[in-house]
Design a protein around this motif. Structure first.
Motif, PDB file in Angstrom:
ATOM      1  N   MET A 174     -26.929  -9.532 -35.043  1.00 44.43           N
ATOM      2  CA  MET A 174     -25.623  -9.969 -34.544  1.00 44.43           C
ATOM      3  C   MET A 174     -25.181 -11.256 -35.236  1.00 44.43           C
ATOM      4  O   MET A 174     -23.991 -11.441 -35.538  1.00 44.43           O
ATOM      5  CB  MET A 174     -25.684 -10.167 -33.029  1.00 44.43           C
ATOM      6  CG  MET A 174     -25.941  -8.886 -32.265  1.00 44.43           C
ATOM      7  SD  MET A 174     -25.685  -9.026 -30.494  1.00 44.43           S
ATOM      8  CE  MET A 174     -23.897  -9.108 -30.400  1.00 44.43           C
ATOM      9  N   GLY A 175     -26.120 -12.147 -35.493  1.00 46.94           N
ATOM     10  CA  GLY A 175     -25.766 -13.371 -36.193  1.00 46.94           C
ATOM     11  C   GLY A 175     -25.287 -13.099 -37.602  1.00 46.94           C
ATOM     12  O   GLY A 175     -24.292 -13.686 -38.066  1.00 46.94           O
ATOM     13  N   MET A 176     -25.973 -12.214 -38.313  1.00 49.54           N
ATOM     14  CA  MET A 176     -25.571 -11.869 -39.674  1.00 49.54           C
ATOM     15  C   MET A 176     -24.223 -11.154 -39.680  1.00 49.54           C
ATOM     16  O   MET A 176     -23.358 -11.436 -40.520  1.00 49.54           O
ATOM     17  CB  MET A 176     -26.640 -10.978 -40.325  1.00 49.54           C
ATOM     18  CG  MET A 176     -27.957 -11.685 -40.608  1.00 49.54           C
ATOM     19  SD  MET A 176     -27.799 -12.976 -41.857  1.00 49.54           S
ATOM     20  CE  MET A 176     -27.389 -12.006 -43.314  1.00 49.54           C
ATOM     21  N   ALA A 177     -24.041 -10.217 -38.740  1.00 54.33           N
ATOM     22  CA  ALA A 177     -22.779  -9.480 -38.685  1.00 54.33           C
ATOM     23  C   ALA A 177     -21.612 -10.405 -38.364  1.00 54.33           C
ATOM     24  O   ALA A 177     -20.518 -10.266 -38.930  1.00 54.33           O
ATOM     25  CB  ALA A 177     -22.873  -8.371 -37.647  1.00 54.33           C
ATOM     26  N   GLN A 356     -35.175  -9.503 -17.812  1.00 54.45           N
ATOM     27  CA  GLN A 356     -35.364  -9.289 -19.248  1.00 54.45           C
ATOM     28  C   GLN A 356     -34.024  -9.066 -19.945  1.00 54.45           C
ATOM     29  O   GLN A 356     -33.782  -9.584 -21.039  1.00 54.45           O
ATOM     30  CB  GLN A 356     -36.266  -8.082 -19.483  1.00 54.45           C
ATOM     31  CG  GLN A 356     -37.687  -8.217 -18.979  1.00 54.45           C
ATOM     32  CD  GLN A 356     -38.566  -8.965 -19.944  1.00 54.45           C
ATOM     33  OE1 GLN A 356     -38.622 -10.185 -19.920  1.00 54.45           O
ATOM     34  NE2 GLN A 356     -39.259  -8.226 -20.784  1.00 54.45           N
ATOM     35  N   LEU A 357     -33.155  -8.282 -19.300  1.00 57.35           N
ATOM     36  CA  LEU A 357     -31.850  -7.970 -19.884  1.00 57.35           C
ATOM     37  C   LEU A 357     -31.014  -9.230 -20.054  1.00 57.35           C
ATOM     38  O   LEU A 357     -30.406  -9.452 -21.113  1.00 57.35           O
ATOM     39  CB  LEU A 357     -31.129  -6.958 -19.001  1.00 57.35           C
ATOM     40  CG  LEU A 357     -29.729  -6.538 -19.457  1.00 57.35           C
ATOM     41  CD1 LEU A 357     -29.815  -5.786 -20.782  1.00 57.35           C
ATOM     42  CD2 LEU A 357     -29.070  -5.659 -18.398  1.00 57.35           C
ATOM     43  N   ALA A 358     -30.975 -10.061 -19.016  1.00 57.36           N
ATOM     44  CA  ALA A 358     -30.160 -11.273 -19.075  1.00 57.36           C
ATOM     45  C   ALA A 358     -30.653 -12.230 -20.153  1.00 57.36           C
ATOM     46  O   ALA A 358     -29.855 -12.790 -20.928  1.00 57.36           O
ATOM     47  CB  ALA A 358     -30.168 -11.971 -17.709  1.00 57.36           C
ATOM     48  N   GLY A 362     -28.537 -12.637 -23.535  1.00 59.96           N
ATOM     49  CA  GLY A 362     -28.037 -14.012 -23.595  1.00 59.96           C
ATOM     50  C   GLY A 362     -28.388 -14.670 -24.919  1.00 59.96           C
ATOM     51  O   GLY A 362     -27.555 -15.338 -25.552  1.00 59.96           O
ATOM     52  N   ALA A 363     -29.631 -14.471 -25.361  1.00 66.61           N
ATOM     53  CA  ALA A 363     -30.053 -15.034 -26.648  1.00 66.61           C
ATOM     54  C   ALA A 363     -29.255 -14.422 -27.796  1.00 66.61           C
ATOM     55  O   ALA A 363     -28.842 -15.124 -28.740  1.00 66.61           O
ATOM     56  CB  ALA A 363     -31.544 -14.793 -26.859  1.00 66.61           C
ATOM     57  N   ALA A 364     -29.017 -13.114 -27.731  1.00 67.27           N
ATOM     58  CA  ALA A 364     -28.249 -12.454 -28.791  1.00 67.27           C
ATOM     59  C   ALA A 364     -26.808 -12.943 -28.820  1.00 67.27           C
ATOM     60  O   ALA A 364     -26.215 -13.140 -29.894  1.00 67.27           O
ATOM     61  CB  ALA A 364     -28.290 -10.941 -28.591  1.00 67.27           C
ATOM     62  N   ALA A 365     -26.214 -13.153 -27.644  1.00 72.76           N
ATOM     63  CA  ALA A 365     -24.823 -13.623 -27.581  1.00 72.76           C
ATOM     64  C   ALA A 365     -24.689 -15.020 -28.178  1.00 72.76           C
ATOM     65  O   ALA A 365     -23.725 -15.316 -28.906  1.00 72.76           O
ATOM     66  CB  ALA A 365     -24.347 -13.620 -26.131  1.00 72.76           C
ATOM     67  N   ILE A 366     -25.663 -15.885 -27.881  1.00 75.54           N
ATOM     68  CA  ILE A 366     -25.625 -17.241 -28.438  1.00 75.54           C
ATOM     69  C   ILE A 366     -25.731 -17.197 -29.961  1.00 75.54           C
ATOM     70  O   ILE A 366     -25.005 -17.904 -30.686  1.00 75.54           O
ATOM     71  CB  ILE A 366     -26.759 -18.089 -27.841  1.00 75.54           C
ATOM     72  CG1 ILE A 366     -26.496 -18.340 -26.351  1.00 75.54           C
ATOM     73  CG2 ILE A 366     -26.895 -19.422 -28.579  1.00 75.54           C
ATOM     74  CD1 ILE A 366     -27.635 -19.017 -25.619  1.00 75.54           C
ATOM     75  N   THR A 367     -26.625 -16.336 -30.457  1.00 73.30           N
ATOM     76  CA  THR A 367     -26.777 -16.218 -31.909  1.00 73.30           C
ATOM     77  C   THR A 367     -25.510 -15.662 -32.552  1.00 73.30           C
ATOM     78  O   THR A 367     -25.121 -16.074 -33.659  1.00 73.30           O
ATOM     79  CB  THR A 367     -27.967 -15.301 -32.245  1.00 73.30           C
ATOM     80  OG1 THR A 367     -29.113 -15.728 -31.514  1.00 73.30           O
ATOM     81  CG2 THR A 367     -28.282 -15.348 -33.726  1.00 73.30           C
ATOM     82  N   TYR A 368     -24.846 -14.746 -31.874  1.00 75.92           N
ATOM     83  CA  TYR A 368     -23.587 -14.189 -32.392  1.00 75.92           C
ATOM     84  C   TYR A 368     -22.528 -15.285 -32.514  1.00 75.92           C
ATOM     85  O   TYR A 368     -21.813 -15.370 -33.521  1.00 75.92           O
ATOM     86  CB  TYR A 368     -23.104 -13.077 -31.468  1.00 75.92           C
ATOM     87  CG  TYR A 368     -21.834 -12.405 -31.947  1.00 75.92           C
ATOM     88  CD1 TYR A 368     -21.873 -11.466 -32.969  1.00 75.92           C
ATOM     89  CD2 TYR A 368     -20.601 -12.725 -31.379  1.00 75.92           C
ATOM     90  CE1 TYR A 368     -20.708 -10.852 -33.412  1.00 75.92           C
ATOM     91  CE2 TYR A 368     -19.428 -12.118 -31.821  1.00 75.92           C
ATOM     92  CZ  TYR A 368     -19.490 -11.186 -32.843  1.00 75.92           C
ATOM     93  OH  TYR A 368     -18.342 -10.581 -33.281  1.00 75.92           O
ATOM     94  N   LEU A 369     -22.430 -16.119 -31.500  1.00 75.81           N
ATOM     95  CA  LEU A 369     -21.462 -17.218 -31.545  1.00 75.81           C
ATOM     96  C   LEU A 369     -21.792 -18.194 -32.672  1.00 75.81           C
ATOM     97  O   LEU A 369     -20.896 -18.680 -33.373  1.00 75.81           O
ATOM     98  CB  LEU A 369     -21.448 -17.950 -30.201  1.00 75.81           C
ATOM     99  CG  LEU A 369     -20.916 -17.146 -29.007  1.00 75.81           C
ATOM    100  CD1 LEU A 369     -21.044 -17.963 -27.712  1.00 75.81           C
ATOM    101  CD2 LEU A 369     -19.457 -16.742 -29.237  1.00 75.81           C
ATOM    102  N   LEU A 370     -23.075 -18.476 -32.839  1.00 74.12           N
ATOM    103  CA  LEU A 370     -23.479 -19.354 -33.937  1.00 74.12           C
ATOM    104  C   LEU A 370     -23.147 -18.719 -35.285  1.00 74.12           C
ATOM    105  O   LEU A 370     -22.754 -19.416 -36.243  1.00 74.12           O
ATOM    106  CB  LEU A 370     -24.978 -19.657 -33.855  1.00 74.12           C
ATOM    107  CG  LEU A 370     -25.420 -20.515 -32.668  1.00 74.12           C
ATOM    108  CD1 LEU A 370     -26.952 -20.620 -32.626  1.00 74.12           C
ATOM    109  CD2 LEU A 370     -24.791 -21.902 -32.735  1.00 74.12           C
TER     110      LEU A 370
END
Length: 379
Positions: A174-177, A356-358, A362-370
């Motif tokens: 997600m971060g790369m995309a 686990q889902l949250a 949550g970690a993926a969403a933060i990386t996407y924003l970064l």
């Protein structure tokens, strides 16, 4: 007749006692209890087929106890028992697992089932039956603990590896995309993350577990006291200090010293004889797991988790559609791993799965924003 036997004796059927006919709601509830008791007894018998010795005897005793509860509801129902009713979906699922797998997960589920028994609040169940269910929960907990100890080290590595693979590679993808690179670059980054992460996790687990086992082994008492005791200076010996350093009370340590020095011909007070320096036949560190087992589990499960986020890209999806599908697939996998942890620990699978889902999304969403910020800054 013993008090225990009297407490489980058959209740007098309502018709025989001249009592009013039971209500339709009571009959329905009693029949469900009857079906569940029969199903639970069958679960314990099925589990016993895959066990030997003491564990088998314990499981058969539990099945016998469920049979006494079954007799109670049969007696209350009398002629209203009718044809056998289907057990609850939970009981049928337990039975399926017990027949086909017989794993520690079945015992963990049975532990939860015993702990959620409605008998304590049901006026038609005896106090002894409610107490039985509480005791059964502790018995099953003890049996499940044996399996958890055998499984804990490898299972910990497997769950950690799978969760890390899911979250880290989804975050990477997600971060790369989000940074605006081509889908082919995202796919290559995901594959590189899978390979690098799996190797790192496997090597890390091997070193971690091997080091932990070596550390624990270094704390185990040796047999030197057996050989050195006859040669010690009786006036100024440090054998007492050995046992004090191992955590024994002074009274227990002095008792052990007297035994080692041959001043006691018998073990007069076994409660003082902790015998910390006798050889152990069983692996005292089995909960830690083996280094190779942990490494292999971590490698395989990291790889299996890390491949999930790149599946949409492997099948040709690109852009937002690929990210959405990846997020959904990872979400399902996170729920599954969390539920597995919940089942094994005897807690709510749903609660653990949502946790686990949250954390993962949550970690993926933060990386996407970064990634968005990084892409904007670079652009």
């Amino acid at each position: 007749m013993s008090q225990h036997a009297r407490s489980h004796s058959h209740a007098t059927p309502p018709e025989a006692a001249g009592a009013p006919q039971p209500s339709a709601s009571n009959i329905k509830r009693w029949r469900q209890y009857l079906a569940d008791e029969r199903a639970e007894a069958a679960v314990y018998r099925d589990l016993a087929q895959n066990r030997q010795g003491e564990e088998r005897d314990i499981l058969l005793a539990l099945a016998e106890a469920e049979g006494r509860h079954e007799a109670h509801w049969l007696a209350l129902l009398g002629d209203h028992a009718g044809k056998p009713k289907k057990a609850s979906a939970r009981s049928r699922f337990l039975g399926f697992l017990a027949r086909h797998f017989g794993s520690v997960f079945v015992l963990a589920l049975a532990q939860r089932a015993e702990g959620r028994s409605p008998y304590a609040k049901d006026p038609n169940a005896t106090e002894a039956m409610a107490a039985d269910e509480q005791i059964h929960e502790e018995v099953v907990r003890g049996l499940a603990t044996r399996g958890r100890n055998r499984l804990a080290g490898t299972f910990r590595a497997a769950v950690f590896g799978a969760n890390d693979g899911l979250v880290s590679n989804l975050s990477l993808v997600m971060g790369m995309a989000a940074s605006g690179v081509a889908s082919s670059v995202v796919l290559l980054s995901g594959i590189a993350g899978l390979l690098a992460g799996a190797m790192s996790m496997g090597a890390g687990e091997f070193i971690s577990v091997r080091s932990q086992r070596e550390l624990l082994a270094a704390t185990r008492p040796t047999q030197i006291t057996l050989a050195a005791a006859p040669k010690l200076d009786l006036e100024h010996n440090e054998l007492l200090l050995v046992y004090l350093a191992r955590g024994m009370s002074r009274e227990a340590a002095e008792h052990r010293v007297a035994e080692r020095m041959g001043l006691l011909s018998c073990d007069c007070d076994p409660s003082l004889s902790l015998q910390p320096d006798l050889p152990e036949e069983e692996d005292q560190h089995e909960a830690v797991g083996s280094a190779w087992g942990a490494a292999l589990s971590s490698f395989c499960f990291f790889a299996s988790g890390a491949i999930v986020p790149i599946l949409p890209f492997l099948f040709g999806l690109t852009g937002v559609a690929a990210l959405v599908v990846a997020g959904v697939l990872v979400g399902i996998a996170l729920l599954a791993t969390g539920a597995a942890v919940g089942l094994l620990s005897g807690t709510s699978p749903l609660t653990r799965g949502l946790r686990q889902l949250a954390i993962g999304l949550g970690a993926a969403a933060i990386t996407y924003l970064l990634g968005l910020l990084f892409g904007t800054a670079v652009g």
